[in-house]
Write an enzyme that holds these catalytic residues in place. Structure first.
Site, mmCIF file in Angstrom:
data_model
loop_
_atom_site.group_PDB
_atom_site.id
_atom_site.type_symbol
_atom_site.label_atom_id
_atom_site.label_comp_id
_atom_site.label_asym_id
_atom_site.label_seq_id
_atom_site.Cartn_x
_atom_site.Cartn_y
_atom_site.Cartn_z
ATOM 1 N N ASN A 9 0.849 -1.178 0.000
ATOM 2 C CA ASN A 9 0.000 0.000 0.000
ATOM 3 C C ASN A 9 0.890 1.236 0.000
ATOM 4 O O ASN A 9 1.507 1.566 1.012
ATOM 5 C CB ASN A 9 -0.911 -0.017 1.236
ATOM 6 C CG ASN A 9 -1.763 1.228 1.351
ATOM 7 O OD1 ASN A 9 -1.953 1.958 0.396
ATOM 8 N ND2 ASN A 9 -2.276 1.484 2.541
ATOM 9 N N TRP A 10 0.944 1.930 -1.123
ATOM 10 C CA TRP A 10 1.872 3.052 -1.265
ATOM 11 C C TRP A 10 1.373 4.324 -0.604
ATOM 12 O O TRP A 10 2.123 5.290 -0.470
ATOM 13 C CB TRP A 10 2.141 3.327 -2.745
ATOM 14 C CG TRP A 10 2.874 2.243 -3.454
ATOM 15 C CD1 TRP A 10 3.269 1.034 -2.936
ATOM 16 C CD2 TRP A 10 3.304 2.258 -4.814
ATOM 17 N NE1 TRP A 10 3.918 0.293 -3.888
ATOM 18 C CE2 TRP A 10 3.951 1.015 -5.056
ATOM 19 C CE3 TRP A 10 3.200 3.178 -5.852
ATOM 20 C CZ2 TRP A 10 4.494 0.695 -6.304
ATOM 21 C CZ3 TRP A 10 3.738 2.854 -7.087
ATOM 22 C CH2 TRP A 10 4.379 1.636 -7.305
ATOM 23 N N LYS A 11 0.098 4.369 -0.254
ATOM 24 C CA LYS A 11 -0.488 5.568 0.352
ATOM 25 C C LYS A 11 -0.233 6.773 -0.571
ATOM 26 O O LYS A 11 -0.346 6.644 -1.791
ATOM 27 C CB LYS A 11 0.031 5.761 1.775
ATOM 28 C CG LYS A 11 -0.164 4.482 2.616
ATOM 29 C CD LYS A 11 0.202 4.648 4.059
ATOM 30 C CE LYS A 11 -0.004 3.331 4.807
ATOM 31 N NZ LYS A 11 0.254 3.473 6.251
ATOM 32 N N HIS A 95 -9.098 0.840 5.419
ATOM 33 C CA HIS A 95 -7.801 1.075 6.056
ATOM 34 C C HIS A 95 -7.966 2.018 7.242
ATOM 35 O O HIS A 95 -8.798 2.931 7.217
ATOM 36 C CB HIS A 95 -6.812 1.666 5.041
ATOM 37 C CG HIS A 95 -5.404 1.668 5.532
ATOM 38 N ND1 HIS A 95 -4.913 2.642 6.373
ATOM 39 C CD2 HIS A 95 -4.379 0.811 5.315
ATOM 40 C CE1 HIS A 95 -3.643 2.388 6.646
ATOM 41 N NE2 HIS A 95 -3.292 1.275 6.017
ATOM 42 N N GLU A 97 -6.392 4.472 8.277
ATOM 43 C CA GLU A 97 -6.261 5.903 7.984
ATOM 44 C C GLU A 97 -7.540 6.464 7.377
ATOM 45 O O GLU A 97 -7.897 7.627 7.624
ATOM 46 C CB GLU A 97 -5.063 6.122 7.060
ATOM 47 C CG GLU A 97 -3.743 5.874 7.777
ATOM 48 C CD GLU A 97 -2.582 5.589 6.857
ATOM 49 O OE1 GLU A 97 -1.483 5.327 7.373
ATOM 50 O OE2 GLU A 97 -2.767 5.606 5.618
ATOM 51 N N GLU A 167 -4.791 -5.172 10.873
ATOM 52 C CA GLU A 167 -3.765 -4.150 11.073
ATOM 53 C C GLU A 167 -4.003 -3.432 12.392
ATOM 54 O O GLU A 167 -4.822 -2.509 12.459
ATOM 55 C CB GLU A 167 -3.754 -3.157 9.911
ATOM 56 C CG GLU A 167 -5.149 -2.724 9.416
ATOM 57 C CD GLU A 167 -5.109 -1.480 8.565
ATOM 58 O OE1 GLU A 167 -4.135 -1.287 7.835
ATOM 59 O OE2 GLU A 167 -6.058 -0.690 8.657
ATOM 60 N N GLY A 173 2.905 2.476 11.082
ATOM 61 C CA GLY A 173 3.715 3.682 10.938
ATOM 62 C C GLY A 173 4.360 4.146 12.227
ATOM 63 O O GLY A 173 4.872 5.257 12.300
ATOM 64 N N SER A 213 3.792 -2.392 10.357
ATOM 65 C CA SER A 213 5.254 -2.290 10.462
ATOM 66 C C SER A 213 5.960 -3.600 10.116
ATOM 67 O O SER A 213 6.914 -3.996 10.786
ATOM 68 C CB SER A 213 5.666 -1.800 11.853
ATOM 69 O OG SER A 213 5.163 -0.504 12.096
ATOM 70 N N GLY A 234 3.189 -1.304 4.281
ATOM 71 C CA GLY A 234 3.181 0.136 4.077
ATOM 72 C C GLY A 234 4.544 0.652 3.658
ATOM 73 O O GLY A 234 4.958 0.518 2.514
ATOM 74 N N GLY A 235 5.267 1.246 4.599
ATOM 75 C CA GLY A 235 6.537 1.907 4.291
ATOM 76 C C GLY A 235 7.546 1.035 3.573
ATOM 77 O O GLY A 235 8.238 1.497 2.653
#
Length: 250
Positions: A9-11, A95, A97, A167, A173, A213, A234-235
């Protein structure tokens, strides 16, 4: 059918040119001996070009979100039909967010799921508790209610197009990661609740991913848990080397 999945997921990251550079790097590095589905979820601006860039590969392109309406006066929103029109058939819904920053409730998310399924799309449905829920020992109730209110209205046959992503919000994050034991506990709980509602066949055939993470250093231990079928990353999905290392860990 239940299978291993690693989704990135590149956000709100990467322009179209950066997307192409990343995908070229990923294609070069991607292992060929792994039985794992690889998914990338770029921002809306890169979906069309990513689909075409990957048309001769097995890498799947997913959207990070979609609106529940078929169309209308919803400035800035994207419909299921628009996603299908550019070749996208998988969408992330719920998600944390989206729930937190955009106040998406389980009722809204249930509508989004319905719309996606009505267009024969596959849904990666995100659920997860906040830190206060875990500290108050309410985390199982929170997860059950998110499942019930977001997905348990569906007919059994709809679950062939549902993937769950657990999640924990406190591990997204933040650099914090749930322990392998905590992750397995939650994934087993989710699978049991699906079994209670829909039976054993549906439960054992539903892929349940972990998101929170995940990185090359902990992916193998997390993915080795019995009920963990991969990850929503994610990251670490923003660097081809790290993302490939996580795929290798399956």
């Amino acid at each position: 059918m239940r299978h291993s999945i690693v989704a990135g997921n590149w956000k709100m990251h990467k322009t179209v040119s950066e997307t192409h550079a990343f995908l070229d790097d990923l294609i070069e590095k991607l292992p060929t001996d792994k039985e794992v589905e690889v998914i990338i979820a770029p921002p809306f601006t890169s979906l069309f070009s990513a689909v075409h860039h990957l048309e001769h590969t097995n890498i799947v392109v997913a959207a990070q979100n979609m609106h529940q309406a078929e169309g209308g006066a919803f400035t800035g929103e994207i419909s299921a039909q628009m996603l299908k029109g550019v070749g996208v058939e998988t969408v992330i819904i719920g998600h944390s967010e989206r729930r937190h920053y955009f106040h998406e409730t389980d009722a809204i998310l249930a509508d989004k799921v319905n719309t996606a399924l009505n267009h024969n799309m596959r849904v990666i449905y995100c659920i997860g508790e906040e830190l206060k829920d875990r500290q108050n020992k309410q985390y199982l109730n929170v997860i059950f209610n998110q499942l019930k209110d977001g997905l348990f209205h569906l007919k059994k046959e709809a679950w062939t197009n549902i993937v769950i992503a657990y999640e924990p919000v406190w591990a997204i994050g933040t650099g914090e990661t749930a322990s392998p034991e905590q992750v397995q506990e939650m994934h087993a709980f989710i699978r049991r609740e699906i079994e209670r509602e829909y039976g054993n066949e549906t439960a054992i055939n539903t892929s349940i991913l972990y998101g929170g993470s995940v990185k090359p250093s902990n992916a193998e231990e997390l993915f080795s848990q019995e009920d963990v079928d991969g990850g929503l990353i994610g990251g670490a999905a923003l660097q081809a080397e790290d993302f490939t290392a996580i795929i290798e860990a399956i």
